[in-house]
Design a protein around this motif. Structure first.
Motif, short mmCIF file in Angstrom:
data_model
loop_
_atom_site.label_atom_id
_atom_site.label_comp_id
_atom_site.label_asym_id
_atom_site.label_seq_id
_atom_site.Cartn_x
_atom_site.Cartn_y
_atom_site.Cartn_z
N ALA A 291 -52.68 -36.10 13.51
CA ALA A 291 -53.77 -35.97 14.48
C ALA A 291 -53.70 -34.63 15.21
N THR A 292 -52.52 -34.23 15.60
CA THR A 292 -52.35 -32.95 16.32
C THR A 292 -52.76 -31.77 15.44
N ILE A 293 -52.33 -31.79 14.20
CA ILE A 293 -52.68 -30.70 13.28
C ILE A 293 -54.19 -30.62 13.10
N LEU A 294 -54.82 -31.75 12.83
CA LEU A 294 -56.28 -31.75 12.61
C LEU A 294 -57.05 -31.39 13.88
N ALA A 295 -56.51 -31.78 15.03
CA ALA A 295 -57.20 -31.51 16.30
C ALA A 295 -57.05 -30.07 16.75
N THR A 296 -56.11 -29.34 16.18
CA THR A 296 -55.91 -27.95 16.59
C THR A 296 -56.22 -26.95 15.49
N GLU A 297 -56.44 -27.45 14.29
CA GLU A 297 -56.70 -26.58 13.15
C GLU A 297 -58.13 -26.01 13.22
N PRO A 298 -58.31 -24.77 12.85
CA PRO A 298 -59.66 -24.19 12.86
C PRO A 298 -60.56 -24.90 11.84
N PRO A 299 -61.85 -24.93 12.12
CA PRO A 299 -62.78 -25.59 11.20
C PRO A 299 -63.01 -24.76 9.95
N ARG A 300 -63.54 -25.43 8.93
CA ARG A 300 -63.90 -24.71 7.70
C ARG A 300 -65.24 -24.01 7.84
N HIS A 301 -66.17 -24.58 8.62
CA HIS A 301 -67.52 -24.00 8.73
C HIS A 301 -67.90 -23.67 10.17
N ASP A 302 -68.05 -24.69 11.00
CA ASP A 302 -68.45 -24.44 12.39
C ASP A 302 -67.76 -25.43 13.32
N ARG A 303 -67.97 -25.33 14.60
CA ARG A 303 -67.33 -26.08 15.68
C ARG A 303 -66.02 -25.39 16.06
N THR A 304 -65.24 -26.08 16.89
CA THR A 304 -64.01 -25.44 17.37
C THR A 304 -62.76 -25.92 16.64
N THR A 305 -62.76 -27.17 16.16
CA THR A 305 -61.60 -27.67 15.40
C THR A 305 -62.09 -28.44 14.18
N ARG A 306 -61.16 -28.71 13.28
CA ARG A 306 -61.50 -29.43 12.06
C ARG A 306 -62.01 -30.84 12.38
N LEU A 307 -61.40 -31.52 13.33
CA LEU A 307 -61.86 -32.87 13.67
C LEU A 307 -63.25 -32.85 14.29
N GLN A 308 -63.52 -31.91 15.16
CA GLN A 308 -64.85 -31.84 15.75
C GLN A 308 -65.90 -31.55 14.68
N GLU A 309 -65.54 -30.75 13.72
CA GLU A 309 -66.47 -30.45 12.63
C GLU A 309 -66.79 -31.70 11.81
N VAL A 310 -65.82 -32.54 11.61
CA VAL A 310 -66.00 -33.74 10.79
C VAL A 310 -66.82 -34.81 11.50
N VAL A 311 -66.69 -34.92 12.83
CA VAL A 311 -67.36 -36.02 13.54
C VAL A 311 -68.70 -35.64 14.16
N VAL A 312 -69.11 -34.41 14.04
CA VAL A 312 -70.34 -33.98 14.71
C VAL A 312 -71.59 -34.68 14.16
N SER A 313 -71.62 -34.96 12.85
CA SER A 313 -72.78 -35.64 12.27
C SER A 313 -72.39 -36.26 10.93
N GLU A 314 -73.25 -37.15 10.46
CA GLU A 314 -72.99 -37.78 9.16
C GLU A 314 -73.06 -36.75 8.04
N ARG A 315 -73.96 -35.82 8.16
CA ARG A 315 -74.08 -34.77 7.15
C ARG A 315 -72.82 -33.90 7.09
N ALA A 316 -72.29 -33.55 8.26
CA ALA A 316 -71.06 -32.76 8.30
C ALA A 316 -69.89 -33.55 7.73
N PHE A 317 -69.84 -34.85 8.03
CA PHE A 317 -68.76 -35.67 7.49
C PHE A 317 -68.84 -35.71 5.97
#
Length: 134
Positions: A49-75
């Protein structure tokens, strides 16, 4: 009438023998080792959880987890990358299940298995990570 008495030294020897045998038996049988599986699984889940919550995103947002949960399309776009990333973080003998508001990745958690769990809250929802030994 005379009463027979055991010599005091014989009673002391008998009590000493019982005490020594009791201590030796305690060492021989020992105590059961503590179950270290649960704390280790909790560490695996928290570390993931810590790694995913602090890792940079692949496309947009601030972290990898935020990128994944922002929308169904992003997930859906990031589903396979998230699955591969978590598999790389954990040891090979540990399976996982990551639940997001828009879906999940990993293996479904089997019943009657000891798991470690971590929960991360993001601005767009909560991510729950469960891990267990294969």
């Amino acid at each position: 009438m005379r009463r027979a008495q055991l010599p005091l030294s014989l009673v002391e020897v008998a009590l000493g023998a019982v005490l020594i045998l009791g201590v030796a038996l305690g060492f021989a049988l020992g105590t059961p080792a503590p179950d270290t599986r649960v704390p280790q699984l909790e560490v695996y889940a928290e570390d993931t959880a810590t790694i995913l919550a602090t890792e940079p995103p692949r496309h947009d947002r601030t972290t990898r987890l935020q990128e994944v949960v922002v929308s169904e399309r992003a997930f859906e776009r990031e589903r396979h990358a998230l699955d591969r990333r978590v598999a790389r973080i954990l040891p090979e003998n540990v399976l996982f299940h990551v639940e997001t508001p828009h879906g999940s990745v990993g293996t479904p958690v089997p019943g009657q298995v000891t798991t470690g769990t971590a929960t991360v809250s993001t601005g767009s929802g909560t991510v729950r990570i469960e891990v267990w030994y294969a």
